[in-house]
Design an enzyme around this catalytic site. Structure first.
Site, PDB file in Angstrom:
ATOM      1  N   HIS A  34       0.863  -1.187   0.000  1.00 46.69           N
ATOM      2  CA  HIS A  34       0.000   0.000   0.000  1.00 46.69           C
ATOM      3  C   HIS A  34       0.903   1.241   0.000  1.00 46.69           C
ATOM      4  O   HIS A  34       2.144   1.109   0.010  1.00 46.69           O
ATOM      5  CB  HIS A  34      -0.963  -0.044   1.191  1.00 46.69           C
ATOM      6  CG  HIS A  34      -0.291  -0.282   2.517  1.00 46.69           C
ATOM      7  ND1 HIS A  34       0.609   0.606   3.072  1.00 46.69           N
ATOM      8  CD2 HIS A  34      -0.362  -1.319   3.385  1.00 46.69           C
ATOM      9  CE1 HIS A  34       1.032   0.136   4.228  1.00 46.69           C
ATOM     10  NE2 HIS A  34       0.468  -1.040   4.437  1.00 46.69           N
ATOM     11  N   HIS A  37       4.026   1.281   2.105  1.00 49.41           N
ATOM     12  CA  HIS A  37       5.192   0.558   1.570  1.00 49.41           C
ATOM     13  C   HIS A  37       5.862   1.362   0.461  1.00 49.41           C
ATOM     14  O   HIS A  37       7.087   1.352   0.323  1.00 49.41           O
ATOM     15  CB  HIS A  37       4.767  -0.808   1.003  1.00 49.41           C
ATOM     16  CG  HIS A  37       4.215  -1.754   2.016  1.00 49.41           C
ATOM     17  ND1 HIS A  37       2.912  -2.169   2.017  1.00 49.41           N
ATOM     18  CD2 HIS A  37       4.813  -2.378   3.065  1.00 49.41           C
ATOM     19  CE1 HIS A  37       2.721  -3.020   3.019  1.00 49.41           C
ATOM     20  NE2 HIS A  37       3.855  -3.159   3.670  1.00 49.41           N
ATOM     21  N   LYS A 149       5.610   2.199  12.211  1.00 45.48           N
ATOM     22  CA  LYS A 149       4.335   1.774  12.810  1.00 45.48           C
ATOM     23  C   LYS A 149       4.577   0.590  13.748  1.00 45.48           C
ATOM     24  O   LYS A 149       3.999   0.504  14.804  1.00 45.48           O
ATOM     25  CB  LYS A 149       3.312   1.394  11.749  1.00 45.48           C
ATOM     26  CG  LYS A 149       1.965   1.062  12.399  1.00 45.48           C
ATOM     27  CD  LYS A 149       0.869   0.935  11.415  1.00 45.48           C
ATOM     28  CE  LYS A 149       0.888  -0.399  10.729  1.00 45.48           C
ATOM     29  NZ  LYS A 149       0.592  -1.527  11.653  1.00 45.48           N
ATOM     30  N   ASP A 150       5.476  -0.298  13.313  1.00 47.50           N
ATOM     31  CA  ASP A 150       5.851  -1.433  14.163  1.00 47.50           C
ATOM     32  C   ASP A 150       7.060  -0.994  14.982  1.00 47.50           C
ATOM     33  O   ASP A 150       8.192  -1.401  14.715  1.00 47.50           O
ATOM     34  CB  ASP A 150       6.179  -2.648  13.293  1.00 47.50           C
ATOM     35  CG  ASP A 150       4.973  -3.079  12.477  1.00 47.50           C
ATOM     36  OD1 ASP A 150       4.063  -3.688  13.053  1.00 47.50           O
ATOM     37  OD2 ASP A 150       4.914  -2.775  11.277  1.00 47.50           O
TER      38      ASP A 150
END
Ligand code: PAF
Length: 283
Positions: A34, A37, A149-150
């Protein structure tokens, strides 16, 4: 762009480029690419001549009750997106290619992989660390780009890169959000329309926490208690954890400082979502 399905072919492709003196940037993903990425690829392209994107839904990082089987797979679209994004190669092995019969090795990163997502998802970071080590060895990049995000994952990967002397630069890319604030994730597609609305609780909590801090509230427990009260008010939301930690080593904090990061993990319906952000922003 070259689509590579075999580990040996990936290693050979990289070996040839490295012999020519080229520098490689790796963007590891689980596919279903998406715009988040695409941003990682664009960053990678600034950092090295050739970008390799990997697409691998890694069975080792999913628990037995998790969404491995239904995790979205879209290799054709991923190829198109990676190619448009300027990737030189897309490495998309089958599970048996990376984990052949008899594979028994696990990479365990102590400390930063314990607690938070590591507590809710036993074995998850061993799976992540193991596959990332394999990707590093097959691709041999100079630099690898991961999404922030991670946040805990990024911290775990920084630790293993340092501890195992990979000599690879690890670059974290800021979270890419939908227009309404939801952090982009391949799992967002699981959400029904009401769940999609409830999922905004994460970015709202982050915004409100920053407002509390800007208004002078510095006690982490106070902030977390207020956020918790708001989150539990939505019947579609179940909190996994909320924490304020140091962005350096994930140590829990009692007072907000410049390195404080709010980490959030909730379940909205059946979907587990995470978000995070520094509480004091430079901008
Ligand atoms: O963040 C992900 O998509 C995955 O955890 C990663 C880093 C590609 C390892 O499988």
């Amino acid at each position: 762009m070259e689509l590579i399905r075999q580990a040996a072919a990936m290693a050979a492709w990289s070996g040839e480029r490295l012999k020519e003196g080229r520098r490689l940037a790796l963007v590891p993903t689980m596919g279903c690419l998406h715009p988040g990425h695409a941003a990682l690829m664009a960053r990678a392209a600034q950092l090295a001549e050739l970008v390799v994107v990997s697409v691998f839904v890694n069975p080792m990082q999913f628990g037995p009750q998790e969404d491995f089987d239904r995790y979205p797979r879209a290799l054709e679209q991923d190829c198109a997106l990676a190619s448009t994004g300027g990737a030189a190669a897309l490495f998309a092995p089958e599970a048996g290619e990376l984990y052949p019969p008899g594979f028994k090795t696990k990479v365990v990163v102590g400390g930063v992989s314990e607690g938070l997502c590591g507590a809710s998802r036993p074995g998850h970071f061993e799976g992540v660390a193991t596959v990332v080590v394999k990707l590093f060895n097959l691709v041999r990049p100079t630099v690898a780009v991961f999404g922030e995000k991670d946040f805990q994952q990024l911290t775990v990967i920084r630790a293993l890169t340092r501890d195992l002397n990979f000599g690879i630069e690890i670059v974290g890319h800021p979270i890419v959000r939908e227009a309404d604030g939801l952090a982009m994730s391949s799992r967002n597609r699981y959400l029904s329309p009401p769940e999609r609305r409830s999922a905004l609780c994460l970015s709202r909590a982050l915004r409100e926490a920053r407002q509390m801090v800007a208004a002078g509230l510095k006690d982490c427990q106070d902030i977390l208690t207020r956020l918790e009260a708001q989150l539990v008010a939505d019947p579609l939301v179940v909190i996994d954890y909320l924490a304020v930690v140091s962005g350096h080593d994930l140590a829990p904090q009692s007072r907000v400082g410049r390195d404080s990061v709010l980490l959030l993990a909730v379940r909205v319906g059946q979907t587990r979502l995470i978000d995070n952000g520094y509480l004091i922003r430079e901008d």
